[in-house]
Scaffold this motif. Structure first.
Motif, PDB file in Angstrom:
ATOM      1  N   GLU A   1       0.855  -1.305   0.033  1.00  0.00           N
ATOM      2  CA  GLU A   1       0.184   0.066   0.079  1.00  0.00           C
ATOM      3  C   GLU A   1       1.033   1.340  -0.070  1.00  0.00           C
ATOM      4  N   PRO A   2       0.766   2.309  -0.995  1.00  0.00           N
ATOM      5  CA  PRO A   2       1.670   3.510  -1.103  1.00  0.00           C
ATOM      6  C   PRO A   2       1.176   4.420  -0.107  1.00  0.00           C
ATOM      7  N   ASP A   3       0.098   4.580   0.355  1.00  0.00           N
ATOM      8  CA  ASP A   3      -0.306   5.572   1.447  1.00  0.00           C
ATOM      9  C   ASP A   3       0.096   5.218   2.878  1.00  0.00           C
ATOM     10  N   PRO A   4       1.049   5.929   3.300  1.00  0.00           N
ATOM     11  CA  PRO A   4       1.552   5.464   4.748  1.00  0.00           C
ATOM     12  C   PRO A   4       0.625   5.376   5.816  1.00  0.00           C
ATOM     13  N   SER A   5      -0.625   6.144   5.916  1.00  0.00           N
ATOM     14  CA  SER A   5      -1.311   6.054   6.903  1.00  0.00           C
ATOM     15  C   SER A   5      -2.243   4.993   6.806  1.00  0.00           C
ATOM     16  N   LEU A   6      -2.813   4.544   5.377  1.00  0.00           N
ATOM     17  CA  LEU A   6      -3.543   3.498   5.168  1.00  0.00           C
ATOM     18  C   LEU A   6      -3.098   2.119   5.186  1.00  0.00           C
ATOM     19  N   ARG A   7      -1.707   2.290   4.802  1.00  0.00           N
ATOM     20  CA  ARG A   7      -0.632   1.136   4.877  1.00  0.00           C
ATOM     21  C   ARG A   7      -0.634   0.495   6.399  1.00  0.00           C
ATOM     22  N   LYS A   8      -0.431   1.574   7.308  1.00  0.00           N
ATOM     23  CA  LYS A   8      -0.357   1.426   8.712  1.00  0.00           C
ATOM     24  C   LYS A   8      -1.735   0.598   9.142  1.00  0.00           C
ATOM     25  N   ALA A   9      -2.768   1.136   8.964  1.00  0.00           N
ATOM     26  CA  ALA A   9      -3.978   0.827   9.458  1.00  0.00           C
ATOM     27  C   ALA A   9      -4.413  -0.703   8.989  1.00  0.00           C
ATOM     28  N   ARG A  10      -3.961  -1.078   7.384  1.00  0.00           N
ATOM     29  CA  ARG A  10      -4.097  -2.220   6.828  1.00  0.00           C
ATOM     30  C   ARG A  10      -3.356  -3.437   7.580  1.00  0.00           C
ATOM     31  N   ILE A  11      -1.937  -3.014   7.800  1.00  0.00           N
ATOM     32  CA  ILE A  11      -1.026  -3.861   8.500  1.00  0.00           C
ATOM     33  C   ILE A  11      -1.456  -4.296   9.928  1.00  0.00           C
ATOM     34  N   ILE A  12      -1.946  -3.374  10.621  1.00  0.00           N
ATOM     35  CA  ILE A  12      -2.472  -3.770  12.018  1.00  0.00           C
ATOM     36  C   ILE A  12      -3.666  -4.658  11.726  1.00  0.00           C
ATOM     37  N   LYS A  13      -4.356  -4.362  10.531  1.00  0.00           N
ATOM     38  CA  LYS A  13      -5.775  -5.212  10.567  1.00  0.00           C
ATOM     39  C   LYS A  13      -5.271  -6.545  10.208  1.00  0.00           C
ATOM     40  N   ALA A  14      -4.244  -6.470   9.357  1.00  0.00           N
ATOM     41  CA  ALA A  14      -3.838  -7.908   8.634  1.00  0.00           C
ATOM     42  C   ALA A  14      -3.092  -8.711   9.962  1.00  0.00           C
ATOM     43  N   PHE A  15      -2.461  -8.458  10.847  1.00  0.00           N
ATOM     44  CA  PHE A  15      -1.923  -8.948  11.907  1.00  0.00           C
ATOM     45  C   PHE A  15      -3.228  -9.582  13.051  1.00  0.00           C
ATOM     46  N   GLN A  16      -4.138  -8.919  12.880  1.00  0.00           N
ATOM     47  CA  GLN A  16      -5.192  -8.945  13.760  1.00  0.00           C
ATOM     48  C   GLN A  16      -6.084 -10.305  13.023  1.00  0.00           C
ATOM     49  N   ASP A  17      -6.170 -10.178  11.668  1.00  0.00           N
ATOM     50  CA  ASP A  17      -6.823 -11.287  11.028  1.00  0.00           C
ATOM     51  C   ASP A  17      -6.215 -12.687  10.818  1.00  0.00           C
ATOM     52  N   LEU A  18      -5.013 -12.528  10.581  1.00  0.00           N
ATOM     53  CA  LEU A  18      -4.169 -13.683  10.197  1.00  0.00           C
ATOM     54  C   LEU A  18      -4.494 -15.036  11.238  1.00  0.00           C
ATOM     55  N   PRO A  19      -4.309 -14.925  12.393  1.00  0.00           N
ATOM     56  CA  PRO A  19      -4.765 -16.062  13.283  1.00  0.00           C
ATOM     57  C   PRO A  19      -6.180 -16.549  13.000  1.00  0.00           C
ATOM     58  N   LEU A  20      -7.324 -15.488  12.659  1.00  0.00           N
ATOM     59  CA  LEU A  20      -8.369 -16.158  12.619  1.00  0.00           C
ATOM     60  C   LEU A  20      -8.985 -16.649  11.040  1.00  0.00           C
TER      61      LEU A  20
END
Length: 579
Positions: A29-48
């Motif tokens: 993701e090129p947008d820094p703020s959007l990238r940060k939010a999406r990474i956080i969400k990805a780490f939360q979703d991976l175990p689920l």
């Protein structure tokens, strides 16, 4: 500007991605703020989630953690909690673990934790807060396989190395972690042999083969890498124990007699030459009162330290340090002296080693600190050879220096002339087969030779060692060659003395010491250009082959498994005479 991770994954995702929630799209993701939010969400979703993207994502995260362990981005966005949950899920949900390629996930997750906690204490703090310790302990308990156990031990060792968070990280699990680490250190080689190396290729777990070879494949590569990994498991578990020893924690467990004795037999061959795991732990123990008392009560351990102190091993100085710590403690000095003095007397002329100057003088001071009590009868040693060794040290380092300072130049010249004559006579007797007579003449020459004539004394010690070699007196060979090597350059040690000591160690059955001396000898010859086309001399090649067989990491495990120890140790050079 794209991050390194983005550059690595962009090529793949441009051609294959079709999912809006794709993990790699999130990373790119090129947008820094959007990238940060999406990474956080990805780490939360991976175990689920439960899909094939997991392994690719974890493999990529592991690769980034290995290459960029100090990058704060992922640790700050929840990677530790994600990894802890994935390990927990792999341990408790076997159906999930065995679906798709999820079997790889706990390994990558634990390895990622270990890489990020390796250098930065703030990352380690975050990992502990995120609950990684308990899942790692579960892997240490062997809840999956030795492969995951390896990276769990690595991660816990890195976390425990940070003094600031040691108590918080270990807490109520201290005893169990120590006991597990001790057990793993002593059993991991058998485990890896029984569960991988010793199996027929078709019976090895496929994912183990893939992990150890990284997709390169091939039976030889698999076995070689498995040996390296087994050595790492052992070294990391000992490093973990060292974290406790440095803080004087659980010493009553670590200093158990059986464990310390077995520890002396641990050596990782040449698979992991950069880790001083065993000797580092012993030195940490010798820096504590309980540790010194435990080591001093075990002659097997002291003798192992003594053998290491008279070797070409990279960790020779650490062994000397251990012995000095024991000698300087009044409560352990006497027991240590009775075993070590006959070894250390050969090192009193050692100059710099490992960047430390005048090591021989330090050894001399430790040996002679209460010599006047022995000399005048206030202190009694039960063994005459100890008293003789101390007297020899006193004569060499004190009396003889004092006498030679008072000699005239004429007397020095006369002595030099006499030494040359005695050496020539010794050489003639040696070549004519009168070995005992040659020993006597070399010995007399050494008594006459001024201390400043280091090169002449070196040759005399080495020549006498060759005589003792022919007389089948390995201990005398080791003593003389060690003295010769102390008189030679640390950068370019005396080759003939190394080879002769290698043969003597072979006579005594000390394969590791023999191998290291032989390898050092060969390295010196090739470095100096004494061999044509950089070829290893055949006699040295036979010795290396023989000792490599004996010191193979899995030799004890294979011996127990096959019940045929003699067949294991046999090599082409075993039946040949050293002479």
């Amino acid at each position: 500007m794209k991050s390194q991770f983005q550059k690595k994954t962009a090529k793949n995702t441009e051609s294959v991605c079709s999912k809006p929630s794709c993990f790699f799209c999130t990373m790119n993701e090129p947008d820094p703020s959007l990238r940060k939010a999406r990474i956080i969400k990805a780490f939360q979703d991976l175990p689920l989630r439960n899909d094939q993207e997991h392994v690719l994502a974890l493999s990529s995260l592991w690769n980034i953690a290995m290459t960029q362990p100090n990058d704060p981005e992922f640790p700050s966005l929840g990677i530790f909690e994600c990894m802890a949950k994935l390990i927990h899920k792999g341990i408790n949900d076997k159906k999930w673990l065995l679906s798709h390629q999820n079997i790889y996930i706990p390994y990558y997750a634990a390895h990622t934790i270990g890489s990020y906690t390796m250098n930065k204490v703030q990352f380690a703090e975050k990992a502990v807060e995120s609950g990684v310790v308990f899942p790692l302990i579960e892997l240490m308990r062997g809840k999956i396989t030795w492969v995951e156990q390896r990276v769990a031990v690595r991660a816990l060792a890195h976390i425990a190395s940070h003094e600031k968070i040691f108590e918080e990280a270990i807490g109520v699990n201290e005893v169990e972690i120590v006991e597990l680490a001790m057990e793993i250190a002593m059993t991991c080689l058998k485990e890896v042999f029984d569960k991988f190396v010793g199996l027929e290729p078709s019976k090895r777990l496929r994912y183990h083969c893939d992990l150890v070879t990284r997709g390169l494949g091939g039976l030889e590569i698999e076995s070689r890498k498995a040996e390296e990994w087994a050595s790492q498991i052992q070294c990391w578990s000992l490093n973990l124990l060292n974290c406790f020893a440095c803080k004087e924690k659980s010493l009553n467990l670590i200093c158990k007699r059986e464990f310390l004795i077995e520890l002396c037999g641990v050596w990782g061959g040449l698979a992991n030459p950069t880790s001083p795991a065993v000797i580092k732990l012993l030195r940490s123990l010798c820096q504590t009162k309980i540790g010194r008392q435990s080591v001093a009560n075990l002659q097997e351990v002291i003798r192992a330290l003594c053998n290491l102190s008279r070797s070409s091993d990279d960790w020779q100085l650490m062994a000397i340090d251990c012995l000095l710590l024991l000698l300087k403690d009044p409560e352990t000095r006497h027991k240590t002296m009775e075993v070590s003095v006959v070894f250390l007397v050969d090192l009193v002329e050692l100059r710099s080693i490992g960047g430390r100057p005048k090591v021989g003088d330090t050894i001399t001071q430790a040996l002679l600190q209460d010599y006047h009590k022995i000399k005048y009868g206030d202190l009694i040693f039960q063994r005459k050879k100890v008293e003789r060794a101390l007297k020899e040290t006193w004569d060499l380092k004190v009396d003889r220096k004092r006498r030679e300072k008072l000699m005239s130049e004429q007397e020095i010249r006369e002595r030099k002339s006499m030494v040359r004559q005695l050496k020539q006579q010794g050489n003639l007797n040696f070549w004519s087969g009168n070995i005992e007579k040659a020993v006597m003449e070399y010995t007399e020459a050494l008594h006459m030779c001024p201390l400043k004539m280091r090169k002449d004394r070196l040759v005399l010690h080495s020549n006498r060692a060759q005589c003792y070699l022919l007389l089948r007196n390995p201990e005398a060979v080791i003593s003389d060659t060690t003295r010769a090597l102390c008189l030679s350059s640390a950068v370019s040690p005396h080759g003939k003395s190394l080879w002769r000591r290698s043969q003597a160690y072979d006579m005594k059955g000390l394969a590791k010491e023999s191998l290291i001396d032989c390898v050092t000898f060969v390295h010196g010859r090739m470095k100096s250009g004494q061999t044509e086309r950089a070829e290893i001399p055949s006699y040295a090649a036979r010795m290396i082959n023989k000792q490599m067989n004996k010191t193979w990491l899995f030799a004890p495990a294979k011996s127990r498994s096959s019940n045929n120890h003699e067949e294991l140790l046999e090599s082409p050079g075993d039946s040949e005479s050293l002479n």
